[in-house]
Design a protein around this motif. Sequence first.
Motif, PDB file in Angstrom:
ATOM      1  N   ARG A   1       0.816  -1.218   0.000  1.00 49.99           N
ATOM      2  CA  ARG A   1       0.000   0.000   0.000  1.00 49.99           C
ATOM      3  C   ARG A   1       0.848   1.265   0.000  1.00 49.99           C
ATOM      4  NH1 ARG A   1      -3.797  -1.215  -2.482  1.00 49.99           N
ATOM      5  NH2 ARG A   1      -4.842   0.705  -1.819  1.00 49.99           N
ATOM      6  N   HIS A   2       2.119   1.147  -0.338  1.00 48.38           N
ATOM      7  CA  HIS A   2       3.005   2.310  -0.438  1.00 48.38           C
ATOM      8  C   HIS A   2       2.922   2.895  -1.840  1.00 48.38           C
ATOM      9  CE1 HIS A   2       5.675   0.642   3.043  1.00 48.38           C
ATOM     10  NE2 HIS A   2       4.589   1.238   3.479  1.00 48.38           N
ATOM     11  N   ILE A   3       3.087   4.203  -1.934  1.00 45.57           N
ATOM     12  CA  ILE A   3       3.102   4.857  -3.243  1.00 45.57           C
ATOM     13  C   ILE A   3       4.390   4.490  -3.967  1.00 45.57           C
ATOM     14  CG2 ILE A   3       3.166   7.085  -4.434  1.00 45.57           C
ATOM     15  CD1 ILE A   3       1.490   8.251  -2.194  1.00 45.57           C
ATOM     16  N   VAL A   4       4.275   4.067  -5.229  1.00 48.90           N
ATOM     17  CA  VAL A   4       5.452   3.685  -6.009  1.00 48.90           C
ATOM     18  C   VAL A   4       5.687   4.626  -7.188  1.00 48.90           C
ATOM     19  CG1 VAL A   4       5.339   1.259  -5.341  1.00 48.90           C
ATOM     20  CG2 VAL A   4       4.061   2.037  -7.356  1.00 48.90           C
ATOM     21  N   HIS A   5       4.712   5.476  -7.506  1.00 48.61           N
ATOM     22  CA  HIS A   5       4.882   6.450  -8.587  1.00 48.61           C
ATOM     23  C   HIS A   5       3.806   7.514  -8.427  1.00 48.61           C
ATOM     24  CE1 HIS A   5       4.823   8.266 -12.619  1.00 48.61           C
ATOM     25  NE2 HIS A   5       6.059   7.819 -12.739  1.00 48.61           N
ATOM     26  N   VAL A   6       4.129   8.747  -8.804  1.00 46.38           N
ATOM     27  CA  VAL A   6       3.147   9.818  -8.704  1.00 46.38           C
ATOM     28  C   VAL A   6       3.262  10.743  -9.907  1.00 46.38           C
ATOM     29  CG1 VAL A   6       4.661  11.317  -7.338  1.00 46.38           C
ATOM     30  CG2 VAL A   6       2.195  11.593  -7.168  1.00 46.38           C
ATOM     31  N   ASP A   7       2.110  11.134 -10.435  1.00 45.48           N
ATOM     32  CA  ASP A   7       2.045  12.115 -11.515  1.00 45.48           C
ATOM     33  C   ASP A   7       1.544  13.432 -10.939  1.00 45.48           C
ATOM     34  OD1 ASP A   7       2.882  10.293 -13.374  1.00 45.48           O
ATOM     35  OD2 ASP A   7       0.888   9.863 -14.173  1.00 45.48           O
ATOM     36  N   LEU A   8       2.233  14.519 -11.263  1.00 52.48           N
ATOM     37  CA  LEU A   8       1.886  15.846 -10.770  1.00 52.48           C
ATOM     38  C   LEU A   8       1.491  16.744 -11.934  1.00 52.48           C
ATOM     39  CD1 LEU A   8       4.912  16.206  -8.321  1.00 52.48           C
ATOM     40  CD2 LEU A   8       2.579  15.540  -7.718  1.00 52.48           C
ATOM     41  N   HIS A   9       0.564  17.655 -11.684  1.00 57.90           N
ATOM     42  CA  HIS A   9       0.098  18.551 -12.740  1.00 57.90           C
ATOM     43  C   HIS A   9       0.314  19.987 -12.290  1.00 57.90           C
ATOM     44  CE1 HIS A   9      -3.266  20.621 -15.114  1.00 57.90           C
ATOM     45  NE2 HIS A   9      -2.330  20.293 -15.975  1.00 57.90           N
ATOM     46  N   ALA A  10       1.142  20.720 -13.021  1.00 60.12           N
ATOM     47  CA  ALA A  10       1.382  22.126 -12.704  1.00 60.12           C
ATOM     48  C   ALA A  10       0.125  22.935 -12.994  1.00 60.12           C
ATOM     49  CB  ALA A  10       2.562  22.658 -13.510  1.00 60.12           C
ATOM     50  N   ILE A  11      -0.225  23.846 -12.098  1.00 56.70           N
ATOM     51  CA  ILE A  11      -1.465  24.593 -12.230  1.00 56.70           C
ATOM     52  C   ILE A  11      -1.207  26.092 -12.136  1.00 56.70           C
ATOM     53  CG2 ILE A  11      -2.923  22.767 -11.300  1.00 56.70           C
ATOM     54  CD1 ILE A  11      -2.810  24.205  -8.597  1.00 56.70           C
ATOM     55  N   ASN A  12      -2.209  26.849 -12.598  1.00 59.87           N
ATOM     56  CA  ASN A  12      -2.235  28.297 -12.418  1.00 59.87           C
ATOM     57  C   ASN A  12      -3.326  28.571 -11.388  1.00 59.87           C
ATOM     58  OD1 ASN A  12      -2.768  31.088 -12.602  1.00 59.87           O
ATOM     59  ND2 ASN A  12      -2.171  31.160 -14.759  1.00 59.87           N
ATOM     60  N   LEU A  13      -2.965  29.193 -10.286  1.00 58.87           N
ATOM     61  CA  LEU A  13      -3.915  29.402  -9.197  1.00 58.87           C
ATOM     62  C   LEU A  13      -5.093  30.281  -9.602  1.00 58.87           C
ATOM     63  CD1 LEU A  13      -1.455  29.877  -6.194  1.00 58.87           C
ATOM     64  CD2 LEU A  13      -2.676  27.809  -6.900  1.00 58.87           C
ATOM     65  N   LYS A  14      -4.982  30.974 -10.754  1.00 58.95           N
ATOM     66  CA  LYS A  14      -6.061  31.855 -11.199  1.00 58.95           C
ATOM     67  C   LYS A  14      -6.883  31.239 -12.324  1.00 58.95           C
ATOM     68  CE  LYS A  14      -3.599  36.081  -9.889  1.00 58.95           C
ATOM     69  NZ  LYS A  14      -3.085  37.406 -10.339  1.00 58.95           N
ATOM     70  N   GLU A  15      -6.596  29.961 -12.647  1.00 64.01           N
ATOM     71  CA  GLU A  15      -7.354  29.270 -13.697  1.00 64.01           C
ATOM     72  C   GLU A  15      -8.084  28.071 -13.104  1.00 64.01           C
ATOM     73  OE1 GLU A  15      -4.865  28.137 -16.925  1.00 64.01           O
ATOM     74  OE2 GLU A  15      -4.337  30.190 -17.490  1.00 64.01           O
ATOM     75  N   ALA A  16      -9.343  27.900 -13.507  1.00 64.58           N
ATOM     76  CA  ALA A  16     -10.136  26.778 -13.011  1.00 64.58           C
ATOM     77  C   ALA A  16      -9.583  25.454 -13.529  1.00 64.58           C
ATOM     78  CB  ALA A  16     -11.595  26.944 -13.433  1.00 64.58           C
TER      79      ALA A  16
END
Length: 216
Positions: free
Chosen positions: A87-102
């Motif tokens: 149950r440990h995380i083995v990979h993660v995908d991250l998404h860069a965001i703009n705090l002023k965009e929905a």
Amino acid sequence: METISLAAKPRTISGSRAVEKLRGAGKIPAVVYGREFGDPLPLEIEARDLRAALLGHSQNAIITLEIEGRRPVPVMVAERQVDVLSRHIVHVDLHAINLKEAVEAKVAIAMVGSAPGVKEGGVIDFVVREISVKALPGDIPEQIEADISALNIGDTIHVRDLAAPSNVEIVENPDEIVVSLLPPPKVEEVAAAPEVPAEPELIGAQAPAAEEIPEE
């Protein structure tokens, strides 16, 4: 708005063996996506740092990603892969965001209240447990509530019945069923097999002798 910081380094290695070696060293392979990166950027993150950043926070928490050699950038977790056994995380995908965009994100649905139909033997059928919403990153709620306090047997709650904050848009089919209150399960009666009366036992009687063949 709570700030969560997470340090990362660009990852230069690839391939299953190299990634397994990376995990063995206490690091988690990751990838960050976003307009400012152009192509997806492979990363490596200390496993303990990743656990600290995610533990106890909403699945849509905003993280300040501090990539070595680059300026900090706000990101959200797009997907996490978990080992089935540990149950440990083995990979993660991250998404860069703009705090002023929905952005669109998945939010958990939480049932609240007590349904009258349950007291009559009805059964709650929780069909949809999360829903897609669109909002500014800082306005994404931790959950959307489904109030079941008025449900009687045969009633349903649809997506259109859910109440979201005014700054949050639900982007799902409004006719989709979220919760239903089903009738009590039917108990099938199994018909008993008919009893076969036992043949009376002959007491004091001898069994009939074999038929004798007359001599010629």
